[in-house]
Scaffold this motif. Structure first.
Motif, PDB file in Angstrom:
ATOM      1  N   PRO A  29     -37.003  86.617-103.550  1.00  0.00           N
ATOM      2  CA  PRO A  29     -37.053  85.518-104.523  1.00  0.00           C
ATOM      3  C   PRO A  29     -38.132  84.477-104.234  1.00  0.00           C
ATOM      4  N   TYR A  30     -38.666  84.489-103.026  1.00  0.00           N
ATOM      5  CA  TYR A  30     -39.620  83.457-102.621  1.00  0.00           C
ATOM      6  C   TYR A  30     -41.060  83.981-102.606  1.00  0.00           C
ATOM      7  N   GLY A  31     -41.256  85.206-103.093  1.00  0.00           N
ATOM      8  CA  GLY A  31     -42.594  85.741-103.257  1.00  0.00           C
ATOM      9  C   GLY A  31     -43.306  86.086-101.970  1.00  0.00           C
ATOM     10  N   VAL A  32     -42.568  86.289-100.876  1.00  0.00           N
ATOM     11  CA  VAL A  32     -43.205  86.574 -99.590  1.00  0.00           C
ATOM     12  C   VAL A  32     -42.957  88.014 -99.129  1.00  0.00           C
ATOM     13  N   VAL A  33     -42.358  88.815 -99.982  1.00  0.00           N
ATOM     14  CA  VAL A  33     -42.320  90.269 -99.846  1.00  0.00           C
ATOM     15  C   VAL A  33     -42.455  90.829-101.262  1.00  0.00           C
ATOM     16  N   ALA A  34     -42.810  92.110-101.360  1.00  0.00           N
ATOM     17  CA  ALA A  34     -42.897  92.773-102.666  1.00  0.00           C
ATOM     18  C   ALA A  34     -41.966  93.977-102.654  1.00  0.00           C
ATOM     19  N   MET A  35     -41.083  94.060-103.642  1.00  0.00           N
ATOM     20  CA  MET A  35     -40.110  95.139-103.657  1.00  0.00           C
ATOM     21  C   MET A  35     -40.777  96.505-103.782  1.00  0.00           C
ATOM     22  N   ASP A  36     -41.900  96.599-104.479  1.00  0.00           N
ATOM     23  CA  ASP A  36     -42.617  97.873-104.574  1.00  0.00           C
ATOM     24  C   ASP A  36     -43.058  98.340-103.188  1.00  0.00           C
ATOM     25  N   GLU A  37     -43.595  97.424-102.402  1.00  0.00           N
ATOM     26  CA  GLU A  37     -44.056  97.790-101.062  1.00  0.00           C
ATOM     27  C   GLU A  37     -42.890  98.199-100.173  1.00  0.00           C
ATOM     28  N   ILE A  38     -41.781  97.459-100.263  1.00  0.00           N
ATOM     29  CA  ILE A  38     -40.604  97.811 -99.470  1.00  0.00           C
ATOM     30  C   ILE A  38     -40.053  99.161 -99.905  1.00  0.00           C
ATOM     31  N   ASP A  39     -40.063  99.419-101.202  1.00  0.00           N
ATOM     32  CA  ASP A  39     -39.552 100.697-101.706  1.00  0.00           C
ATOM     33  C   ASP A  39     -40.390 101.862-101.185  1.00  0.00           C
ATOM     34  N   ARG A  40     -41.702 101.669-101.109  1.00  0.00           N
ATOM     35  CA  ARG A  40     -42.567 102.734-100.588  1.00  0.00           C
ATOM     36  C   ARG A  40     -42.299 102.976 -99.098  1.00  0.00           C
ATOM     37  N   ILE A  41     -42.081 101.897 -98.350  1.00  0.00           N
ATOM     38  CA  ILE A  41     -41.720 102.049 -96.940  1.00  0.00           C
ATOM     39  C   ILE A  41     -40.426 102.857 -96.816  1.00  0.00           C
ATOM     40  N   ALA A  42     -39.438 102.476 -97.601  1.00  0.00           N
ATOM     41  CA  ALA A  42     -38.126 103.125 -97.518  1.00  0.00           C
ATOM     42  C   ALA A  42     -38.188 104.586 -97.915  1.00  0.00           C
ATOM     43  N   GLU A  43     -39.019 104.924 -98.891  1.00  0.00           N
ATOM     44  CA  GLU A  43     -39.158 106.325 -99.301  1.00  0.00           C
ATOM     45  C   GLU A  43     -39.672 107.169 -98.138  1.00  0.00           C
ATOM     46  N   HIS A  44     -40.622 106.629 -97.386  1.00  0.00           N
ATOM     47  CA  HIS A  44     -41.129 107.354 -96.222  1.00  0.00           C
ATOM     48  C   HIS A  44     -40.066 107.469 -95.126  1.00  0.00           C
ATOM     49  N   LEU A  45     -39.255 106.427 -94.986  1.00  0.00           N
ATOM     50  CA  LEU A  45     -38.269 106.402 -93.911  1.00  0.00           C
ATOM     51  C   LEU A  45     -37.072 107.315 -94.175  1.00  0.00           C
ATOM     52  N   LYS A  46     -36.792 107.594 -95.424  1.00  0.00           N
ATOM     53  CA  LYS A  46     -35.601 108.381 -95.745  1.00  0.00           C
ATOM     54  C   LYS A  46     -35.579 109.721 -95.028  1.00  0.00           C
ATOM     55  N   THR A  47     -36.741 110.328 -94.858  1.00  0.00           N
ATOM     56  CA  THR A  47     -36.809 111.643 -94.226  1.00  0.00           C
ATOM     57  C   THR A  47     -37.095 111.555 -92.731  1.00  0.00           C
ATOM     58  N   ARG A  48     -37.119 110.332 -92.182  1.00  0.00           N
ATOM     59  CA  ARG A  48     -37.502 110.161 -90.774  1.00  0.00           C
ATOM     60  C   ARG A  48     -36.418 109.454 -89.954  1.00  0.00           C
ATOM     61  N   GLN A  49     -35.183 109.487 -90.409  1.00  0.00           N
ATOM     62  CA  GLN A  49     -34.148 108.699 -89.755  1.00  0.00           C
ATOM     63  C   GLN A  49     -33.794 109.183 -88.357  1.00  0.00           C
ATOM     64  N   GLY A  50     -34.201 110.388 -87.993  1.00  0.00           N
ATOM     65  CA  GLY A  50     -33.952 110.870 -86.653  1.00  0.00           C
ATOM     66  C   GLY A  50     -35.097 110.625 -85.693  1.00  0.00           C
ATOM     67  N   ALA A  89     -47.554  90.528 -95.199  1.00  0.00           N
ATOM     68  CA  ALA A  89     -47.864  91.297 -93.991  1.00  0.00           C
ATOM     69  C   ALA A  89     -47.082  90.767 -92.793  1.00  0.00           C
ATOM     70  N   GLY A  90     -46.974  89.448 -92.669  1.00  0.00           N
ATOM     71  CA  GLY A  90     -46.212  88.864 -91.577  1.00  0.00           C
ATOM     72  C   GLY A  90     -44.763  89.306 -91.600  1.00  0.00           C
ATOM     73  N   ASN A  91     -44.157  89.299 -92.774  1.00  0.00           N
ATOM     74  CA  ASN A  91     -42.764  89.718 -92.871  1.00  0.00           C
ATOM     75  C   ASN A  91     -42.587  91.197 -92.570  1.00  0.00           C
ATOM     76  N   TYR A  92     -43.549  92.038 -92.950  1.00  0.00           N
ATOM     77  CA  TYR A  92     -43.438  93.467 -92.660  1.00  0.00           C
ATOM     78  C   TYR A  92     -43.648  93.750 -91.174  1.00  0.00           C
ATOM     79  N   TYR A  93     -44.613  93.093 -90.561  1.00  0.00           N
ATOM     80  CA  TYR A  93     -44.788  93.260 -89.117  1.00  0.00           C
ATOM     81  C   TYR A  93     -43.530  92.802 -88.375  1.00  0.00           C
ATOM     82  N   TYR A  94     -42.990  91.651 -88.773  1.00  0.00           N
ATOM     83  CA  TYR A  94     -41.819  91.116 -88.076  1.00  0.00           C
ATOM     84  C   TYR A  94     -40.624  92.060 -88.229  1.00  0.00           C
TER      85      TYR A  94
END
Length: 392
Positions: A29-50, A89-94
């Motif tokens: 809500p504060y414009g310091v992350v983008a849901m599209d970018e987070i969704d792309r990260i999560a799509e990659h992670l779905k198959t890498r949980q192990g 970028a700061g929020n994603y690195y953190y």
């Protein structure tokens, strides 16, 4: 358990990752992350949980991509655009740093996060000052890094909220999701990395302490000497693990005018740490934090030593000493700190002016520290503070 699916539980059956992802998504809500970018990260992670390195690699890869856009924009003189990208970028690195064990790799990612945070804040928020809170009396030569956000257009001396973070958060998050709302209501904010938090832990090696009234006192004395702060209207606030800190400070530092625990901590923290140790050994993806997190924060050698330290982090014997107006908020579906802990804290507080507000799934803000709807929680807190401040 939540019944709202993907938004809350991004990785079904993996609460460790889902909870961490939700904390980042909660900044949307504060414009310091983008849901599209987070969704792309999560799509990659779905198959890498192990894969042990997957979380760090995917979040940091997106952070680096976004950081590159920020650097290019800054080189062209497009500072506002650069500021937006740097904050993301700061929020994603953190977020990517979260599950890296203490050591050189964690420090490397942490430095990248703070480099981006600073570059973003200086470009996007001209009302934020980078300050140091004197702490040398307690740690030789030490200061505590903080951000002071000024409310625009207020009189010379204004009410001020001092915020201590949770166990996994930092002042750069606090000043955005809370400080911006307080500023709209004419209140300054001091968002501070106290002992065991953010930069203070990572780069200065100062661990947490049970007697948090010590840094709480340092924070009060810093803001009280500022010409733009009304020392009679300073509020102490903590969220998540900071709900313990703010309660402890309110019990011992009576110069604060009011207090807020935006989420109570466990009434029996040692029992919680025992549970984390046991579950981490059996199925580590079912808990909310890495098995090293608490012992790193408090400077314990191992989990068993951390459990002994946790026995001192309790408000059971001191909550009665809280006599200022005090607010406790909590999420009904909190799976990190069960909601009954909020009632226990509320019942124990000695103040005659105390409030308990539990947010349901229908309200929004029902998850831990209201990360599923930060705005609902923060708006309530801000309005409560406004209603309970002493007159100027």
């Amino acid at each position: 358990m939540s019944t709202r699916g993907f938004w809350i539980d991004h990785f079904p059956g993996n609460f460790l990752w889902s909870n961490a992802a939700l904390a980042c998504k909660g900044m949307a809500p504060y414009g310091v992350v983008a849901m599209d970018e987070i969704d792309r990260i999560a799509e990659h992670l779905k198959t890498r949980q192990g894969e042990p390195q997957a979380w760090q690699e995917e979040w940091c890869a997106m952070a680096a991509q976004v950081e590159k856009v920020a650097d290019d924009a800054a080189a062209r003189g497009n500072d506002l655009t650069a500021g937006h990208y740097y904050m993301r970028a700061g929020n994603y690195y953190y977020t990517g740093e979260r599950f890296i064990p203490p050591g050189a790799a964690k420090l490397d990612v942490g430095r990248k996060a703070y480099r981006c945070y600073q570059a973003g804040l200086t470009r996007s928020y001209s009302n934020v000052e980078f300050v140091e809170v004197p702490y040398a009396a307690h740690e030789a030569g030490a200061t505590l890094p903080a951000l002071f956000m000024k409310a625009p257009g207020v009189p010379a001396r204004a009410p001020t909220v001092v915020i201590f973070n949770g166990m996994d958060n930092c002042k750069e998050m606090s000043v955005i999701f809370a400080g911006l709302e307080f500023a709209k209501r004419g209140m300054h904010t001091l968002a501070i990395d106290g002992p065991g938090q953010g930069e203070t832990l990572r780069f200065r090696g100062i661990h947490s302490r049970y007697d948090y009234e010590v840094p709480g006192r340092a924070a009060y004395e810093y803001v009280a000497q500022r010409s733009d702060v009304d020392p009679a209207r300073v509020i102490i606030m903590g969220y998540s693990f900071g709900g313990y800190y703010s309660g402890r400070i309110a019990a011992f530092e009576q110069r604060y005018a009011a207090g807020v625990a935006m989420t109570a901590l466990h009434w029996d923290l040692a029992a919680w740490q025992i549970r984390i140790k046991e579950k981490a050994e059996q199925e580590g993806n079912k808990v909310a934090q890495s098995n090293f997190q608490f012992q790193w924060v408090v400077g314990s050698a191992d989990a068993d030593a951390g459990i002994e330290v946790a026995k001192r982090f309790t408000l059971k014997d001191v909550a009665q000493q809280i006599t200022m107006p005090f607010l406790v908020t909590h999420g009904a579906n909190d799976r990190v700190v069960p909601v009954e802990n909020a009632q226990k804290l509320y019942d124990a507080i000695g103040s005659k002016r105390k409030t308990l507000r539990v947010f349901t799934a229908e309200d929004g803000g029902a998850e831990h520290a209201h990360v599923d709807n930060r705005s609902a929680g923060v708006d309530f807190v801000a309005d409560w503070i406004t209603a309970n401040l002493p007159a100027a």
